[in-house]
Design a protein around this motif. Structure first.
Motif, PDB file in Angstrom:
ATOM      1  N   TYR A 273      36.545  35.053   9.582  1.00 50.65           N
ATOM      2  CA  TYR A 273      37.402  35.024   8.405  1.00 50.65           C
ATOM      3  C   TYR A 273      38.614  34.104   8.580  1.00 50.65           C
ATOM      4  N   LEU A 274      38.832  33.615   9.802  1.00 54.57           N
ATOM      5  CA  LEU A 274      39.941  32.684  10.049  1.00 54.57           C
ATOM      6  C   LEU A 274      39.456  31.296  10.451  1.00 54.57           C
TER       7      LEU A 274
ATOM      8  N   GLY B  45      34.265  40.866   9.786  1.00 53.84           N
ATOM      9  CA  GLY B  45      33.859  39.512   9.415  1.00 53.84           C
ATOM     10  C   GLY B  45      32.973  38.853  10.455  1.00 53.84           C
ATOM     11  N   ASN B  46      32.946  39.402  11.678  1.00 55.78           N
ATOM     12  CA  ASN B  46      32.109  38.851  12.744  1.00 55.78           C
ATOM     13  C   ASN B  46      30.775  39.569  12.886  1.00 55.78           C
TER      14      ASN B  46
ATOM     15  N   ALA C 235      32.118  42.133   0.571  1.00 54.16           N
ATOM     16  CA  ALA C 235      32.612  42.997  -0.503  1.00 54.16           C
ATOM     17  C   ALA C 235      33.439  44.148   0.072  1.00 54.16           C
ATOM     18  N   LEU C 236      32.960  44.713   1.193  1.00 51.88           N
ATOM     19  CA  LEU C 236      33.702  45.798   1.842  1.00 51.88           C
ATOM     20  C   LEU C 236      35.057  45.302   2.335  1.00 51.88           C
ATOM     21  N   ALA C 237      35.075  44.123   2.960  1.00 51.48           N
ATOM     22  CA  ALA C 237      36.333  43.570   3.477  1.00 51.48           C
ATOM     23  C   ALA C 237      37.332  43.334   2.352  1.00 51.48           C
TER      24      ALA C 237
ATOM     25  N   GLU D  32      44.522  37.441  -4.920  1.00 51.88           N
ATOM     26  CA  GLU D  32      43.349  36.591  -4.691  1.00 51.88           C
ATOM     27  C   GLU D  32      42.486  37.197  -3.577  1.00 51.88           C
ATOM     28  N   ARG D  33      41.588  38.090  -3.971  1.00 50.73           N
ATOM     29  CA  ARG D  33      40.805  38.844  -2.990  1.00 50.73           C
ATOM     30  C   ARG D  33      39.811  37.975  -2.237  1.00 50.73           C
ATOM     31  N   SER D  34      39.279  36.960  -2.880  1.00 48.62           N
ATOM     32  CA  SER D  34      38.244  36.150  -2.237  1.00 48.62           C
ATOM     33  C   SER D  34      38.754  35.432  -0.994  1.00 48.62           C
ATOM     34  N   ARG D  35      40.087  35.213  -0.899  1.00 49.45           N
ATOM     35  CA  ARG D  35      40.658  34.510   0.258  1.00 49.45           C
ATOM     36  C   ARG D  35      40.411  35.289   1.553  1.00 49.45           C
ATOM     37  N   VAL D  36      40.280  36.600   1.472  1.00 51.80           N
ATOM     38  CA  VAL D  36      40.049  37.415   2.669  1.00 51.80           C
ATOM     39  C   VAL D  36      38.810  36.941   3.422  1.00 51.80           C
ATOM     40  N   CYS D  37      37.786  36.525   2.689  1.00 47.56           N
ATOM     41  CA  CYS D  37      36.501  36.188   3.308  1.00 47.56           C
ATOM     42  C   CYS D  37      36.181  34.704   3.300  1.00 47.56           C
TER      43      CYS D  37
END
Length: 633
Positions: free
Chosen positions: A281-282, A330-331, A399-401, A240-245
């Protein structure tokens, strides 16, 4: 359901109850199809005869350990039996050779200690109380005595306990096939220690489950002629890649981010990490810690597990540099530039995080900035550089993350497989499939669509082997038997794989143009299709690829090897859906036509247009259908 039973006045029955699902009572009046029941909680209920089921008054109060012993194998009878056993901490129950496990939501170490393993070692199936060890033992004995490879399917809803069950299965197989007194890292140790490593990078807290697997996993354990573990391979599916962001409250991102933020001070200083609340991201969720889990201890445990599976100190350093870089990127925020549809780094804080990302990834900070906010198009006449507006730049950042994290996860799986090693001479193996459970959240997107489609396939496999094939065999043998009704979900598969038009399982909500509902075997789920197409993309932006391929960190550059010339020039679209399909095909986890075996544990050479197969046909077509359904571009 069992054969129809004549329900009369005085019959003890089960009727539906809004609070308890089912409640028992006694029939005191019947008026046509209306059945009047005095329930045990003192109420009077009127129900349709079709919704009233007989109660077995002679069933033992503590339930039976095998559901086939029940006089009435209907829903209330099954649920009441499971509840009665659960009250006695009996979390396992058989239905023939299928094991049903009910999550106890507590640790029961006595159920899984060495003494318990010794008891089930070689015991006939059904001789002892139902247990996950008995399932593993019967698979192992069949492999040893009959030369039959087997696969064990662990299926259920999200939070049902599949991941823990899988670990117990693997522990028992390692106990049976392990080597005593061997120095150094053994294959079985590496197989077991691969679990915490993959969980750290592939599991997260969801609404239902504090340690939810956000990927599917098939572990293939190979054995030599003496029944000893000689090799293994781990296949993973649909991270689940979307969870990263993007995370929702009160969920968490992947465990590794929080573990690194709780690392020893010298590590946090090295990666310029502080409180997890500081990172975008958190901090989209208010949940940072898990009850009963010490992230600082888990960080050290993960490093030890990495040692055992053969990940070197240098590689571990590279792994956590990448994890830290993802938090920093993410920041990075953007503001409008002077030109139309352009953007610039928003402020000094964003500039700091951009520079930290570049330092950790060992790439040039200006090149990183350009890769985030510019796109280069090459035409026969000229090279055109266009800029991205702040919204598009944020999408580029995310997308990069996601791409970097996905490549990191794939590297970990490959590294574990290479470290463990596979036995080319092995003729016997046991596979364990731990696949994501059925999901239905407040908001359901492409990930839930794929996950629930997979579960529909597994449910069809279950129906095929437990009901259809068994009943066909009874008919063929002319055995006198009562037909068992079950819900065949083939029409759901037809809906997803073939067409949605005029299918009763498809529902279009009246108040939304971008959502649709599917009536699954486990209930209705409404999906928001807004981001389906974006989430289905599986290609790397050329600027991101070039940036990371040129990294001065060999680990990072290794995640992004240079593309072959013909691939880099190709515009062929790649999708998550098509990759998911290919992963199922090439791993041998392939749900076939009637009579085909499931997951035979070897590479199955199947053609997409062959007779057998899962037929996860044309996600492109499915997504085109979604566009048509929702009238969205």
């Amino acid at each position: 359901m069992a054969a129809p039973v004549n329900i009369i006045v005085g019959s003890h029955v089960w009727v539906e109850d809004p609070a308890a699902a089912w409640i028992d009572g006694e029939v005191f009046r019947i008026n046509g199809q209306e059945v009047h029941v005095h329930t045990t909680n003192g109420e009077t209920v009127v129900a349709n005869m079709a919704k009233v089921f007989p109660k077995d008054t002679e069933a033992p109060p503590g339930g039976v350990d095998d559901m086939t012993k029940l006089s009435y194998l209907h829903e209330p009878g099954v649920l009441h039996n499971l509840a009665a056993r659960y009250e006695l901490n009996e979390i396992y129950t058989y239905t023939g050779n299928i094991l049903i496990a009910v999550n106890p939501f507590q640790r029961l170490p006595h159920l899984y200690d060495t003494h318990m393993m010794e008891q089930y070692n070689g015991a006939a199936f059904g001789e002892l109380s139902p247990h996950v060890f008995a399932v593993a033992d019967v698979a192992y004995r069949a492999m040893i005595n009959e030369g039959k490879s087997n696969s064990i399917l662990v299926s259920g809803e999200s939070g049902a306990g599949k991941t823990e069950t899988t670990k117990m299965l693997m522990r028992y197989l390692a106990y049976l096939g392990g080597r005593s007194g061997v120095e150094g890292r053994t294959v079985e140790q590496q197989v077991l220690e691969s679990n915490p490593v993959l969980e750290t990078f592939g599991n997260a807290k969801t609404v239902r489950n504090n340690n939810s697997s956000r990927f599917g996993k098939f572990v293939e354990i190979q054995f030599d002629k003496n029944g000893r573990i000689s090799g293994a391979a781990v296949r993973t599916y649909l991270l689940e890649r979307s969870r990263v962001c993007q995370i929702s409250d009160p969920e968490r991102n992947y465990h590794c981010f929080y573990l690194l933020c709780a690392a020893p001070p010298e590590d946090r200083e090295k990666y310029k990490l502080g409180n997890p609340r500081e990172f975008h991201y958190l901090n989209q969720s208010n949940c940072y810690e898990l009850d009963g889990v010490n992230d600082a201890h888990e960080y050290l445990a993960t490093r030890r597990a990495m040692d055992i599976v053969g990940i070197s100190e240098e590689e571990q350093e590279g792994i956590f540099r990448v994890v830290a870089a993802i938090l920093h990127i993410g920041n990075v925020e953007f503001a409008k530039g002077e030109e139309i549809d352009s953007s610039v780094i928003k402020d000094e804080k964003s500039r700091f995080h951009l520079n930290m990302t570049a330092e950790l990834l060992r790439c040039d900070a200006k090149s990183l900035e350009d890769a985030l906010i510019k796109r280069v198009m090459v035409t026969p006449e000229e090279v055109i550089t266009r800029t991205l507006d702040p919204v598009a730049a944020l999408a580029s950042r995310d997308a990069l993350a996601k791409t970097v994290y996905s490549r990191l996860f794939d590297w970990l799986v490959d590294k574990i497989n290479n470290s463990i090693g596979q036995d080319p001479n092995s003729k016997s193996l046991i596979g364990v499939l731990d696949i994501y459970g059925f999901e239905s959240f407040k908001f359901n997107s492409f990930e839930q669509f794929c996950i629930n489609f997979t579960n529909e396939k597994l449910q069809q496999h279950f129906n095929q082997h437990v009901f259809k094939m068994e009943q066909e065999e009874y008919t063929k043998e002319e055995i006198n038997w009562s037909y068992i009704e079950f819900v065949d979900n083939q029409d759901v598969l037809d809906l997803i794989e073939k067409t949605f038009k005029n299918n009763k399982r498809f529902i279009k909500p009246k108040l939304s143009r971008t959502s649709f509902t599917i009536s699954h075997y486990a209930g209705e789920v409404t999906y928001q299709a807004d981001q389906f197409l974006d989430k289905n993309k599986d290609y790397v932006v050329a600027e991101h690829q070039d940036l990371l391929t040129a990294s001065k960190c060999s680990f990072v550059a290794g995640l992004f090897p240079p593309l072959p010339e013909e691939t880099s020039k190709s515009s062929k679209f790649s999708s998550i859906g098509s990759r998911f399909k290919q992963q199922f095909i090439h791993s041998g986890i392939w749900i076939g036509e009637k009579g085909d075996r499931f997951g035979q544990g070897k590479q199955l050479e199947l053609k997409e247009n062959g007779k057998s197969g899962i037929r996860i046909k044309d996600f492109y077509k499915t997504l085109a259908d979604v566009r048509e359904i929702c009238h969205s571009p």
